[in-house]
Scaffold this motif. Sequence first.
Motif, PDB file in Angstrom:
ATOM      1  N   ALA A 211     -34.414 -13.240 -33.666  1.00  0.00           N
ATOM      2  CA  ALA A 211     -34.531 -11.253 -34.088  1.00  0.00           C
ATOM      3  C   ALA A 211     -33.020 -10.573 -32.753  1.00  0.00           C
ATOM      4  O   ALA A 211     -32.251 -11.568 -32.103  1.00  0.00           O
ATOM      5  CB  ALA A 211     -35.432 -10.619 -33.294  1.00  0.00           C
ATOM      6  N   ARG A 212     -32.154  -9.815 -33.850  1.00  0.00           N
ATOM      7  CA  ARG A 212     -31.692  -9.262 -33.228  1.00  0.00           C
ATOM      8  C   ARG A 212     -31.893  -7.349 -33.165  1.00  0.00           C
ATOM      9  O   ARG A 212     -31.762  -7.406 -34.294  1.00  0.00           O
ATOM     10  CB  ARG A 212     -30.115  -9.821 -33.260  1.00  0.00           C
ATOM     11  CG  ARG A 212     -29.615  -9.035 -34.389  1.00  0.00           C
ATOM     12  CD  ARG A 212     -28.300 -10.450 -34.445  1.00  0.00           C
ATOM     13  NE  ARG A 212     -27.866  -9.575 -35.462  1.00  0.00           N
ATOM     14  CZ  ARG A 212     -27.883 -10.277 -37.074  1.00  0.00           C
ATOM     15  NH1 ARG A 212     -29.454 -11.053 -37.256  1.00  0.00           N
ATOM     16  NH2 ARG A 212     -27.992 -10.480 -37.813  1.00  0.00           N
ATOM     17  N   VAL A 213     -31.467  -6.658 -31.924  1.00  0.00           N
ATOM     18  CA  VAL A 213     -30.998  -5.695 -32.484  1.00  0.00           C
ATOM     19  C   VAL A 213     -29.628  -5.124 -32.621  1.00  0.00           C
ATOM     20  O   VAL A 213     -28.825  -5.300 -31.994  1.00  0.00           O
ATOM     21  CB  VAL A 213     -31.955  -4.471 -32.030  1.00  0.00           C
ATOM     22  CG1 VAL A 213     -31.760  -3.394 -31.651  1.00  0.00           C
ATOM     23  CG2 VAL A 213     -33.328  -4.750 -31.074  1.00  0.00           C
ATOM     24  N   THR A 214     -29.424  -4.557 -33.968  1.00  0.00           N
ATOM     25  CA  THR A 214     -28.357  -4.306 -33.791  1.00  0.00           C
ATOM     26  C   THR A 214     -27.745  -2.253 -34.440  1.00  0.00           C
ATOM     27  O   THR A 214     -28.776  -2.007 -34.099  1.00  0.00           O
ATOM     28  CB  THR A 214     -27.095  -5.052 -34.514  1.00  0.00           C
ATOM     29  OG1 THR A 214     -26.002  -4.307 -35.464  1.00  0.00           O
ATOM     30  CG2 THR A 214     -28.199  -5.535 -36.556  1.00  0.00           C
ATOM     31  N   THR A 215     -26.313  -2.499 -35.316  1.00  0.00           N
ATOM     32  CA  THR A 215     -26.760  -0.609 -35.657  1.00  0.00           C
ATOM     33  C   THR A 215     -26.696  -0.819 -37.373  1.00  0.00           C
ATOM     34  O   THR A 215     -25.952  -1.540 -37.522  1.00  0.00           O
ATOM     35  CB  THR A 215     -25.445   0.136 -35.226  1.00  0.00           C
ATOM     36  OG1 THR A 215     -24.599  -0.516 -35.472  1.00  0.00           O
ATOM     37  CG2 THR A 215     -26.076   0.124 -33.477  1.00  0.00           C
ATOM     38  N   LEU A 216     -26.428  -0.032 -37.824  1.00  0.00           N
ATOM     39  CA  LEU A 216     -25.923   0.307 -39.505  1.00  0.00           C
ATOM     40  C   LEU A 216     -24.589   0.046 -39.588  1.00  0.00           C
ATOM     41  O   LEU A 216     -24.305  -0.240 -40.223  1.00  0.00           O
ATOM     42  CB  LEU A 216     -26.453   1.862 -39.639  1.00  0.00           C
ATOM     43  CG  LEU A 216     -27.493   2.141 -40.688  1.00  0.00           C
ATOM     44  CD1 LEU A 216     -27.786   3.813 -41.174  1.00  0.00           C
ATOM     45  CD2 LEU A 216     -28.105   1.221 -41.606  1.00  0.00           C
ATOM     46  N   ALA A 217     -23.718   0.082 -38.338  1.00  0.00           N
ATOM     47  CA  ALA A 217     -23.085  -0.399 -38.338  1.00  0.00           C
ATOM     48  C   ALA A 217     -22.299  -1.534 -38.244  1.00  0.00           C
ATOM     49  O   ALA A 217     -21.288  -1.700 -38.801  1.00  0.00           O
ATOM     50  CB  ALA A 217     -21.448   0.822 -38.012  1.00  0.00           C
ATOM     51  N   ALA A 218     -22.693  -2.757 -37.510  1.00  0.00           N
ATOM     52  CA  ALA A 218     -22.621  -2.931 -36.869  1.00  0.00           C
ATOM     53  C   ALA A 218     -22.775  -3.948 -37.587  1.00  0.00           C
ATOM     54  O   ALA A 218     -23.000  -5.450 -37.701  1.00  0.00           O
ATOM     55  CB  ALA A 218     -22.917  -3.209 -35.520  1.00  0.00           C
ATOM     56  N   LEU A 219     -23.556  -4.538 -38.553  1.00  0.00           N
ATOM     57  CA  LEU A 219     -24.937  -5.047 -38.808  1.00  0.00           C
ATOM     58  C   LEU A 219     -24.056  -6.084 -40.420  1.00  0.00           C
ATOM     59  O   LEU A 219     -23.897  -5.384 -41.159  1.00  0.00           O
ATOM     60  CB  LEU A 219     -25.739  -4.654 -39.821  1.00  0.00           C
ATOM     61  CG  LEU A 219     -26.557  -5.517 -40.842  1.00  0.00           C
ATOM     62  CD1 LEU A 219     -27.361  -6.611 -39.927  1.00  0.00           C
ATOM     63  CD2 LEU A 219     -28.105  -5.303 -41.512  1.00  0.00           C
ATOM     64  N   ASP A 220     -24.115  -7.171 -39.908  1.00  0.00           N
ATOM     65  CA  ASP A 220     -23.004  -8.231 -41.038  1.00  0.00           C
ATOM     66  C   ASP A 220     -24.707  -8.897 -41.853  1.00  0.00           C
ATOM     67  O   ASP A 220     -25.015  -9.354 -41.461  1.00  0.00           O
ATOM     68  CB  ASP A 220     -22.594  -9.470 -40.221  1.00  0.00           C
ATOM     69  CG  ASP A 220     -22.063 -10.008 -41.569  1.00  0.00           C
ATOM     70  OD1 ASP A 220     -21.880  -9.644 -42.274  1.00  0.00           O
ATOM     71  OD2 ASP A 220     -20.824 -11.280 -40.771  1.00  0.00           O
ATOM     72  N   PRO A 221     -24.349  -8.187 -43.040  1.00  0.00           N
ATOM     73  CA  PRO A 221     -25.006  -8.539 -44.126  1.00  0.00           C
ATOM     74  C   PRO A 221     -25.332  -9.842 -44.169  1.00  0.00           C
ATOM     75  O   PRO A 221     -25.979 -10.908 -44.574  1.00  0.00           O
ATOM     76  CB  PRO A 221     -24.463  -7.804 -45.767  1.00  0.00           C
ATOM     77  CG  PRO A 221     -24.425  -6.466 -45.145  1.00  0.00           C
ATOM     78  CD  PRO A 221     -23.849  -6.787 -43.916  1.00  0.00           C
TER      79      PRO A 221
END
Lengths: 257, 257
Positions: A211-221
């Motif tokens: 699991a990780r918490v990232t951001t809309l800008a940083a998420l790599d699909p």
Amino acid sequence: MATCAVVRRPGRGRLAVVGLGPGARDLLTPRAKAELRRASVLVGLDQYVDQIRDLLRPGTRILESGLGAEEERARTAVEEARKGQAVALIGSGDAGVYAMASPALAEASDDIDVVGVPGVTAALAAGAILGAPLGHDHVSISLSDLHTPWEVIERRVRAAAEADLVVTFYNPRSRGRDWQLPKALAILAGHREPSTPVGVVRNASRPDESARVTTLAALDPATVDMMTVVTVGNTATREIAGRMVTPRGYRWQEGTA
Amino acid sequence: MATCAVVRRPGRGRLAVVGLGPGARDLLTPRAKAELRRASVLVGLDQYVDQIRDLLRPGTRILESGLGAEEERARTAVEEARKGQAVALIGSGDAGVYAMASPALAEASDDIDVVGVPGVTAALAAGAILGAPLGHDHVSISLSDLHTPWEVIERRVRAAAEADLVVTFYNPRSRGRDWQLPKALAILAGHREPSTPVGVVRNASRPDESARVTTLAALDPATVDMMTVVTVGNTATREIAGRMVTPRGYRWQEGTA
């Protein structure tokens, strides 16, 4: 002396639609366990059957099949119940959420007893790992366009974006289906800051959980697959001490309640 | 001979945020049960404490409070964990859904361990009783405007209506809050047939559980209270043999998949 024919009439059949939870044995409810033990016939996807095989009574007939045979599994489960069997039809998470309860109950009439056993669905399992992303209004959207036209899905993502709902994406991405998640995230990004927290949970509660918490800008699909759920916060969601937290309201957040 | 001061340093504290499920003991997960037994301090609403008091170890300190003291409970739970205690902060259903996880994790920093134990939330408990209303995309919306302005809530109901989402209303109606549910249903009725199935479940899984499947046109809001959740189907939801069934898709429903 007289001969007499003995007709064996089957009892009324029972169909239990049982959610197994996200995978860990200690997130399987006692009610689900009891229904598995009661079953004379078990119907399910092979990988879910493996998960609970040791909980069945000796002699339980197991009808397992592979991915994609949902309608056939549903029909089989209902047919067996009609013959008077105690059938357990199993599904991962909650069997009513994008799963077997719907096709099974579309087949069932009132000549059998139907029991639903709810379970911890993926959005909740992921939420507990991430922190408290579902503290306020939230929507679950499947990004699989196998049974639903993409226009319907896109309309829902747009509605969620405009109404500031926390969104959990089920079936976010597979090898053959890779453009839907970036598209959905772009729609949300049109209404939310690039810094909006996004939680990515793979195989919640299983041995290889990540699991990780990232951001809309940083998420790599590209880091997302079918074993993953993706939860996008609303405009009030914050990352606090590495955890994703959605306030229970807007007034409360502002301290005016 | 020398005197020496022995300083007792507390171990690292632990905060478990535990969802108790809808009420029935056999829908409480083993993981939740284990966290309750592990707790040195239990924090919760009095009525939830009563529900699980027998599962605690002898000597567990119980800090219970009445309705409405959420922020105080959250702060107390975090403070006790900071002192090195093993704290269980409990909530009904899933403690992350409109509940204690959010205010608690807003207070917590990384000096304590935090564990979330997911639970069967009211929408799932109701769904299993009603049939399979959550077979496709669905949203949970709280109709309580205590912490959220009504305009925000109404925007979400409108979005759900326009995007054809199945909707579960939490906190649908109370004695002092009676116009919100009719208003929300009217918005949905602007986009769905009067015959759209609506499920009404009160006290799911408790001894006085009651449930019925009705329609958008026939639902009498006066029969709904705070112990009830209301689930409104989408345009594809049908009542089949007394059960509420939402197909898993639109193509599938039309038999073209």
